[in-house]
Design a protein around this motif. Sequence first.
Motif, short mmCIF file in Angstrom:
data_model
loop_
_atom_site.label_atom_id
_atom_site.label_comp_id
_atom_site.label_asym_id
_atom_site.label_seq_id
_atom_site.Cartn_x
_atom_site.Cartn_y
_atom_site.Cartn_z
N GLY C 224 0.79 -1.23 0.00
CA GLY C 224 0.00 0.00 0.00
C GLY C 224 0.82 1.27 0.00
N TYR C 227 1.95 4.06 -4.17
CA TYR C 227 1.15 3.44 -5.23
C TYR C 227 1.25 4.27 -6.50
N ASP C 229 -0.28 4.92 -10.10
CA ASP C 229 -1.45 4.72 -10.93
C ASP C 229 -1.02 4.43 -12.37
N GLU C 273 -0.63 -4.47 -9.34
CA GLU C 273 -0.76 -3.31 -8.47
C GLU C 273 0.60 -2.82 -8.10
N ASP C 275 2.79 -1.19 -5.81
CA ASP C 275 3.25 -0.55 -4.58
C ASP C 275 4.63 -1.12 -4.26
#
Lengths: 214, 175, 392
Positions: C224, C227, C229, C273, C275
């Motif tokens: 988390g 991050y 995008d 994702e 992170d």
Amino acid sequence: MSKNDLDKRIVTGPDGKQFEVDPMQDYFCQERPKVHEPSANKIWEKFLNWARAESLWILGYGTGCGAIEMRPLMTPRFDAFRYGIQWRPTPRQSNVIVIGGYMSVKTLKRVIRSYEQMQGPKYVVALGSCTINGGMYWDSYNTINRLDKYLPVDVYITGCMPRPEALLAGFEELKKIIKKGKGEGQNLYAKNFDEYKANQKQIIKNWDMPDYNW
Amino acid sequence: MKALIKRLKQKFNISDPMYQRDNEVFITVKKEDAVSFITHMNKVEGFTHLVLLTAVDWLEDGKFQLTYLLNNNMEKMDVGVQVFLDREQAEMESIHHLWKQAPTYQRELKEMFGIDFPGSPRIDEPFILEGWQEIPPYRRDFDTKAYTEETYFPRPGRKTHDPAEYMKQKLYPEE
Amino acid sequence: MADINKYRDKFPDKNPDGTNIIDMESQKFIKIWQGPQHPGITGNMSLELIMQGDEVLECKTHVGYLHRGFEKLMERRLFIQNFPLCVRIAVPEPDFNEYCYAATLEELAGIKIPDAAEWMRTLILEMSRLTSFLMHLGGQAGAFGLGVVAQWSNYVRDLMLDRFEEISGGRIYRMHMPPGGVRGLTPDGFEARMEETLRTIESTMRDIDKTMFDNAIFKRRTVGLGYIDPAMVDEYGVTGPNARAAGIPKDVRKDYPYLKYPELDFDVITATESDVYTRTVLRREEILLSVDLIRQIMVKMPKSGEYMAKMPNVLHWKIPKGETYIRAECTRGEYGYYTVTDGSGYPRRVNVRGPSYTHAVALMERLAIDCNIADTAGLMLSLHTYPPEIER
């Protein structure tokens, strides 16, 4: 830090009172460095020199290319810890600064600040050929050519890059110098303080530090 | 690539392209049309990746050449947009509304070459040099060797005796 | 990560356009310099952070501590004199400089290098990627307190540097790829020693798996954080593992194949994702991929043959007027050289496009907002930036 942070000005505190603040005078000491003579008792001095040589704590600041060969020194293969050499994160806890290679004008200002904050007796080890005569960047407008005009150097280690074995040999040489009682870099700096400062101020054009950072 | 050049020639007034490789082309565009051309390439033609923005100093012609290198990752094509600026009044429109990385390139160009991009965020903050008082260093009329010898204390070199030079001086002293 | 929007009413007021109102004299904010002398900064860069309590509100990066004016120095030297100079631009991974510089000159002068030289160049580039990834893994673990991983990974990196020393004679600056080919092929018995080193690397990676990737504290701190995008990838010019972790398959080895990569068999690794934890896992996969590629190259490479093309006298070498751009995939992203020549014996302009230029300045300032002060070091390291290539 912008220029405004170090000016003399009037500040309003949280409870509404106004007072005058002069950061250069209030936060920094204005004394000059002093020369430290060796103690009169020869045996005691020999013991102190032995203790200083066997526990050299290095400031962890990789100023240039030379820092890349400092990492293998920490690993079990070239183990520097068995010689009493450790890496410390702050200048207050270290007494050797290793200048790894070339230095730009911006870095020189920070290195001078770190060097002056270290506690004595302190030593400077210069790595590589860029500290001797400018090395490969001899005609660059942003790198200095001779380190010993700005800081007192004790040992030079040559190479481009010096191998980790060369670094260990250099530290061995530094230990011999200290045990003989000739590790006089700090006293040299204090004696010729005006000359070193004049050289430094000549190339660092935006000087916003006190003369000696305690 | 050829279809793309045909489409662009109909819309904009561009020079003949120089094919460096099959998928790499350099086009020269006039200064007034440059930003609209780049915006068209970014939004319509799919050239979404700005690779670099740099400048070349042609001192003999009195011009700066700005190169915007754009890349289309879907079609795998590179287009280099060249814009010529006058050396005395080096100024160009900023493209910071298209890419967020563009202000960094423009800050560096202002400091190193002296090319101004009015409106770009933080354009006047020094990026690399500190306390620099001379002309912008990457220009070709800045002599870096002379500056070094004046400012930093160079160590004098060794004296070498070249036997050929020595004999020449001895035998033909008048030359 | 706790939901900080719950505490938003205690945070500073905002201007109408969304920026923070920061009044330094009110003594509610503190300005800290995570400066160049800091164990938690990769290389020589500094961050100027404005914080309220523990959270960072604004971040400005300062670069320029390692500026030597390379591009200006390169204009003053002959083409062959630039070759040992250009190596020192990105210190921990110098071979990509040699390759890109040599490739631009060969393209502009119309020289084709022999087959064995291309295989050798591919081998050296892959070995260089491996050493750089290993060093970075140690640094990333050290930022969160796991110093032992740094000791292990630097030790195996040392073994790989021994293999480099066998080929070219230098540990850090190998200078093995001058324009025209390579300086030599592999010595005898190289394959056996290389295989031994690769096996040591694989067994160390299994140890690192147990220590770092299965570690509950490491996972809790890094999932988390930072991050990226997928929309930011084109806006900020993110390349390399940072972009691939966000799901966008950008890899120069597959998109614009160079050297002998079309003959090697591999896939582009992506994740969904981006992170800090995902990026670290992706880099671990890349290490194993590099080991596999080196094994493939050792099998397919010719052991003897011509390794240097016929070159004109390099002291009087003039290249016709032109300009070009060559890119390569280094550990951090897309590395490129843009060269302009004008027909004389000196290059007109050489511009180096380092991937950290966009990562460390614009992207870091964007990602550090709302981050905890204890995590900025780990965030900085996870973008894998090397400051020398930002300001050359």
